[in-house]
Design a protein around this motif. Structure first.
Motif, PDB file in Angstrom:
ATOM      1  N   LEU A 394       0.855  -1.180   0.000  1.00 26.50           N
ATOM      2  CA  LEU A 394       0.000   0.000   0.000  1.00 26.50           C
ATOM      3  C   LEU A 394       0.895   1.235   0.000  1.00 26.50           C
ATOM      4  CD1 LEU A 394      -2.625  -1.133   2.664  1.00 26.50           C
ATOM      5  CD2 LEU A 394      -2.579  -1.577   0.200  1.00 26.50           C
ATOM      6  N   ALA A 395       0.549   2.197  -0.818  1.00 26.73           N
ATOM      7  CA  ALA A 395       1.378   3.398  -0.973  1.00 26.73           C
ATOM      8  C   ALA A 395       0.608   4.625  -0.511  1.00 26.73           C
ATOM      9  CB  ALA A 395       1.810   3.556  -2.429  1.00 26.73           C
ATOM     10  N   LEU A 396       1.316   5.516   0.140  1.00 26.59           N
ATOM     11  CA  LEU A 396       0.745   6.787   0.577  1.00 26.59           C
ATOM     12  C   LEU A 396       1.776   7.884   0.343  1.00 26.59           C
ATOM     13  CD1 LEU A 396      -1.362   8.577   1.962  1.00 26.59           C
ATOM     14  CD2 LEU A 396      -0.392   7.891   4.168  1.00 26.59           C
ATOM     15  N   ARG A 397       1.436   8.811  -0.526  1.00 30.05           N
ATOM     16  CA  ARG A 397       2.316   9.959  -0.790  1.00 30.05           C
ATOM     17  C   ARG A 397       1.653  11.191  -0.188  1.00 30.05           C
ATOM     18  NH1 ARG A 397       3.590  13.707  -5.310  1.00 30.05           N
ATOM     19  NH2 ARG A 397       5.837  14.036  -5.279  1.00 30.05           N
ATOM     20  N   TRP A 398       2.357  11.827   0.757  1.00 37.57           N
ATOM     21  CA  TRP A 398       1.737  12.955   1.440  1.00 37.57           C
ATOM     22  C   TRP A 398       1.926  14.259   0.669  1.00 37.57           C
ATOM     23  CZ3 TRP A 398       5.992  10.336   3.611  1.00 37.57           C
ATOM     24  CH2 TRP A 398       7.186  11.056   3.706  1.00 37.57           C
ATOM     25  N   LEU A 399       1.016  15.162   0.892  1.00 44.19           N
ATOM     26  CA  LEU A 399       1.015  16.460   0.210  1.00 44.19           C
ATOM     27  C   LEU A 399       2.134  17.345   0.747  1.00 44.19           C
ATOM     28  CD1 LEU A 399      -2.832  17.101   0.336  1.00 44.19           C
ATOM     29  CD2 LEU A 399      -1.497  16.577  -1.720  1.00 44.19           C
ATOM     30  N   PRO A 400       2.619  18.278  -0.061  1.00 47.54           N
ATOM     31  CA  PRO A 400       3.653  19.210   0.450  1.00 47.54           C
ATOM     32  C   PRO A 400       3.155  20.030   1.634  1.00 47.54           C
ATOM     33  CG  PRO A 400       3.507  19.323  -1.944  1.00 47.54           C
ATOM     34  CD  PRO A 400       2.346  18.493  -1.498  1.00 47.54           C
ATOM     35  N   SER A 401       1.842  20.249   1.686  1.00 48.71           N
ATOM     36  CA  SER A 401       1.274  21.053   2.763  1.00 48.71           C
ATOM     37  C   SER A 401       0.935  20.249   4.010  1.00 48.71           C
ATOM     38  CB  SER A 401       0.002  21.753   2.263  1.00 48.71           C
ATOM     39  OG  SER A 401      -0.949  20.785   1.820  1.00 48.71           O
ATOM     40  N   ALA A 402       1.183  18.939   3.978  1.00 49.20           N
ATOM     41  CA  ALA A 402       0.805  18.087   5.111  1.00 49.20           C
ATOM     42  C   ALA A 402       1.620  18.444   6.343  1.00 49.20           C
ATOM     43  CB  ALA A 402       0.999  16.624   4.743  1.00 49.20           C
ATOM     44  N   GLU A 403       0.924  18.535   7.477  1.00 44.78           N
ATOM     45  CA  GLU A 403       1.612  18.814   8.731  1.00 44.78           C
ATOM     46  C   GLU A 403       2.309  17.567   9.268  1.00 44.78           C
ATOM     47  OE1 GLU A 403      -1.203  20.441  11.426  1.00 44.78           O
ATOM     48  OE2 GLU A 403      -1.599  22.244  10.212  1.00 44.78           O
ATOM     49  N   VAL A 404       1.721  16.383   8.978  1.00 41.37           N
ATOM     50  CA  VAL A 404       2.291  15.109   9.439  1.00 41.37           C
ATOM     51  C   VAL A 404       3.162  14.548   8.327  1.00 41.37           C
ATOM     52  CG1 VAL A 404       1.791  12.781  10.228  1.00 41.37           C
ATOM     53  CG2 VAL A 404       0.315  14.672  10.909  1.00 41.37           C
ATOM     54  N   THR A 405       4.439  14.350   8.611  1.00 46.04           N
ATOM     55  CA  THR A 405       5.360  13.838   7.581  1.00 46.04           C
ATOM     56  C   THR A 405       6.138  12.607   8.051  1.00 46.04           C
ATOM     57  OG1 THR A 405       7.095  15.341   8.342  1.00 46.04           O
ATOM     58  CG2 THR A 405       5.650  16.121   6.548  1.00 46.04           C
ATOM     59  N   GLU A 406       5.746  12.033   9.167  1.00 49.10           N
ATOM     60  CA  GLU A 406       6.422  10.845   9.667  1.00 49.10           C
ATOM     61  C   GLU A 406       5.510   9.639   9.510  1.00 49.10           C
ATOM     62  OE1 GLU A 406       7.662  11.546  13.647  1.00 49.10           O
ATOM     63  OE2 GLU A 406       9.098  13.125  13.112  1.00 49.10           O
ATOM     64  N   ALA A 407       6.110   8.529   9.065  1.00 49.23           N
ATOM     65  CA  ALA A 407       5.312   7.356   8.723  1.00 49.23           C
ATOM     66  C   ALA A 407       4.526   6.823   9.909  1.00 49.23           C
ATOM     67  CB  ALA A 407       6.225   6.264   8.171  1.00 49.23           C
ATOM     68  N   GLN A 408       5.144   6.813  11.102  1.00 49.79           N
ATOM     69  CA  GLN A 408       4.462   6.231  12.254  1.00 49.79           C
ATOM     70  C   GLN A 408       3.227   7.029  12.662  1.00 49.79           C
ATOM     71  OE1 GLN A 408       7.549   7.355  12.189  1.00 49.79           O
ATOM     72  NE2 GLN A 408       8.164   8.457  14.069  1.00 49.79           N
ATOM     73  N   HIS A 409       3.160   8.297  12.240  1.00 51.29           N
ATOM     74  CA  HIS A 409       1.984   9.106  12.530  1.00 51.29           C
ATOM     75  C   HIS A 409       0.933   9.009  11.423  1.00 51.29           C
ATOM     76  CE1 HIS A 409       4.843  11.686  15.156  1.00 51.29           C
ATOM     77  NE2 HIS A 409       4.329  10.682  15.843  1.00 51.29           N
ATOM     78  N   MET A 410       1.352   8.537  10.249  1.00 53.65           N
ATOM     79  CA  MET A 410       0.406   8.404   9.146  1.00 53.65           C
ATOM     80  C   MET A 410      -0.363   7.086   9.202  1.00 53.65           C
ATOM     81  SD  MET A 410       2.527   9.886   5.903  1.00 53.65           S
ATOM     82  CE  MET A 410       3.365  11.456   5.990  1.00 53.65           C
TER      83      MET A 410
END
Length: 540
Positions: A394-410
């Motif tokens: 499963l893939a998840l690419r976060w937005l540049p504006s995302a406040e959460v950028t750590e995998a364990q929080h996603m």
């Protein structure tokens, strides 16, 4: 089926001929050339199928549907080749059984039963039965040789993608091998047709070309087919391959114009030719084993030791009695060397071909050693098959504006959107420079619910809640062998125009390419990443 057995048998027979070169030699006759040519065609057909599939995978990518893009002629040609080979084997086994059971068939009768015989003996000695076996042999051989020509045509004119230098050389050698053997096989069907062909193509010339093509042609086909596996070739490699292909063709033409011997003579090959053939046999085996690592087993090593033991004892009385029972009818007292026709032009052409054949084989072996991983990716069907069945990430690419950028929080947010427990998810790899994380579900899926990857695709296509503030819905939601190949194909088509993100210079393409490279190294090549995967529980 890999032609390792074929290469082992021809290497042993070549060594046997060298050891007994002063006393015995293998016969040379149209029937024997056709019969042996069917076995040689095993290696040639194998090489063409490897080249066809390599071209398809190189153009369409490594996914489970690439075979749909193969020409229809490949499928039915494969059936014809397999059926022809089985017919040849069955007919050959029946003829061998007749020779063993009816040892006195060719001798004078000494008893009453030798004249009458039982029902089985009458069938074995029946002209109709033996003619039927001979026709089966001829038909199967013609089928094999015609299959080679059809495969060559399919690869040349019916497949997409640019043709490589190795494929050109493979086509030249394959056609040069198949044409004279097909003429010899077709010539045996009908006497009138045989006379017409003999008027057009002299018998001595056709037999000389067939014998010359069978000496090095099958090994060169294997070498050229596997030399394409690394996916590239330097200019100097292409020059060597091209010169080897051209020298093979000129050697055949020289043998056609100046045949070295008449039919039915038994003369051993020259000593340098014997060792060139043995060298190419050995290099072809090494290329196959390096390209297909799953063949490198204890059985292969024990079989190799057995071949060397037989070769070392080739002239001992016990071993001699064993193999003479089987090959004495074709391994006869050699003819006089003076009956051989000498021609300086033919000799020069053939020796040039030997040198260039060894050079091309050594070049291909060097290239496979230098780029083993890519070669194994293309050719190792078992590893590719395992990769096809590998669970999708499963893939998840976060937005540049995302406040959460750590995998364990996603992961908790992804689990919340899927209505699952976050502890059942594990991060496989993160790519911070591409804002991408790959993870997978380790829990038990519900039997009545759709597969998890489909649910994740639906969630990513229209993210809700907290996930909507993080997820980039333009990026593919799942990742496996098929999606990687198909995505690359779509991206290549948009290079000239279209979505800039999907072009080779776009962000999405860069992120997916990085993930694709990691996936190939881990799943296909078996190389684990230095970054360990972890779960939410590990971080707690």
């Amino acid at each position: 089926m890999q032609p390792l057995v074929y290469l082992a048998v021809r290497a042993f027979l070549g060594w046997l001929q060298y050891v007994w070169r002063f006393e015995r030699a293998f016969m040379s006759s149209p029937l024997l050339l056709v019969a042996a040519g069917a076995m040689h065609s095993w290696a040639v057909v194998y090489s063409l199928f490897v080249a066809v599939h390599t071209r398809a995978m190189r153009y369409q990518g490594y996914h489970d549907g690439y075979t749909e893009h193969l020409p229809s002629s490949v499928a039915w040609t494969e059936m014809i080749a397999v059926a022809s080979l089985w017919i040849w084997l069955i007919a050959g086994c029946i003829k061998a059984a007749i020779a063993i059971l009816d040892e006195d068939a060719d001798g004078l009768p000494v008893e009453q039963r030798d004249i009458k015989g039982d029902q089985l003996t009458k069938i074995m000695r029946s002209p109709v039965f033996n003619t039927a076996l001979g026709n089966a042999h001829s038909i199967s051989c013609a089928g094999l040789f015609i299959s080679i020509l059809v495969l060559c045509f399919s690869m040349s004119f019916m497949m997409k993608g640019a043709i490589t230098m190795c494929e050109i050389c493979l086509l030249v050698v394959s056609v040069g091998f198949a044409l004279p053997h097909a003429l010899l096989a077709v010539r045996r069907w009908n006497d009138d047709f045989c006379h017409v062909l003999c008027d057009l193509f002299p018998s001595d010339a056709v037999e000389a070309v067939a014998a010359e093509a069978a000496a090095l042609g099958p090994q060169l086909c294997i070498i050229f087919a596997l030399a394409d596996a690394p996916g590239h070739a330097y200019f100097w490699q292409k020059v060597i391959y091209f010169m080897a292909g051209v020298s093979f063709l000129t050697s055949l033409l020289a043998c056609a114009k100046f045949p070295s011997r008449l039919s039915d003579l038994a003369l051993p090959p020259e000593v340098p030719e014997t060792f060139v053939c043995l060298a190419l046999d050995g290099i072809a085996v090494l290329l196959i084993v390096l390209s297909y690592p799953h063949l490198n087993t204890l059985t292969l090593w024990l079989s190799t030791l057995g071949i060397f033991a037989l070769a070392a004892t080739a002239k001992t009385k016990l071993v001699q009695e064993f193999y003479m029972e089987w090959i004495e009818q074709i391994f006869v007292i050699r003819s006089d060397e003076q009956e051989k026709r000498m021609c300086r032009q033919r000799i020069v052409m053939r020796r040039n071909m030997w040198i260039l054949a060894v050079m091309s084989a050594a070049t291909a072996l060097w290239d496979i050693f230098l780029h083993p991983a890519h070669a194994q990716e293309v050719l190792n069907s078992q590893r590719l098959m395992d990769a096809m069945s590998h669970d999708a990430y499963l893939a998840l690419r976060w937005l540049p504006s995302a406040e959460v950028t750590e995998a364990q929080h996603m992961l908790p947010k992804a689990a919340e959107a899927l209505h699952l427990d976050a502890k059942d998810f594990a991060v496989e790899r993160t790519f911070p420079e591409h804002r991408l994380v790959l993870f997978k579900f380790n829990g038990a899926e519900k039997k009545d619910s759709p597969p998890l990857f489909q649910n994740w695709q639906m969630v990513i296509s229209d993210p809700q809640g907290h996930l909507a503030q993080i997820a980039d819905k333009s990026f593919p939601a799942t990742f496996n062998t098929s999606s990687c190949a198909l995505f690359s194909s779509v991206a290549n088509k948009t290079e000239a125009g279209g979505d800039a993100a999907l072009s080779p210079k776009g962000e999405i393409y860069a992120a997916y390419s990085a993930a694709c490279d990691w996936y190939k190294n881990r799943v296909i090549h078996g190389q684990e990443s230095s970054e360990q995967h972890y779960t939410i529980a590990d971080l707690a």
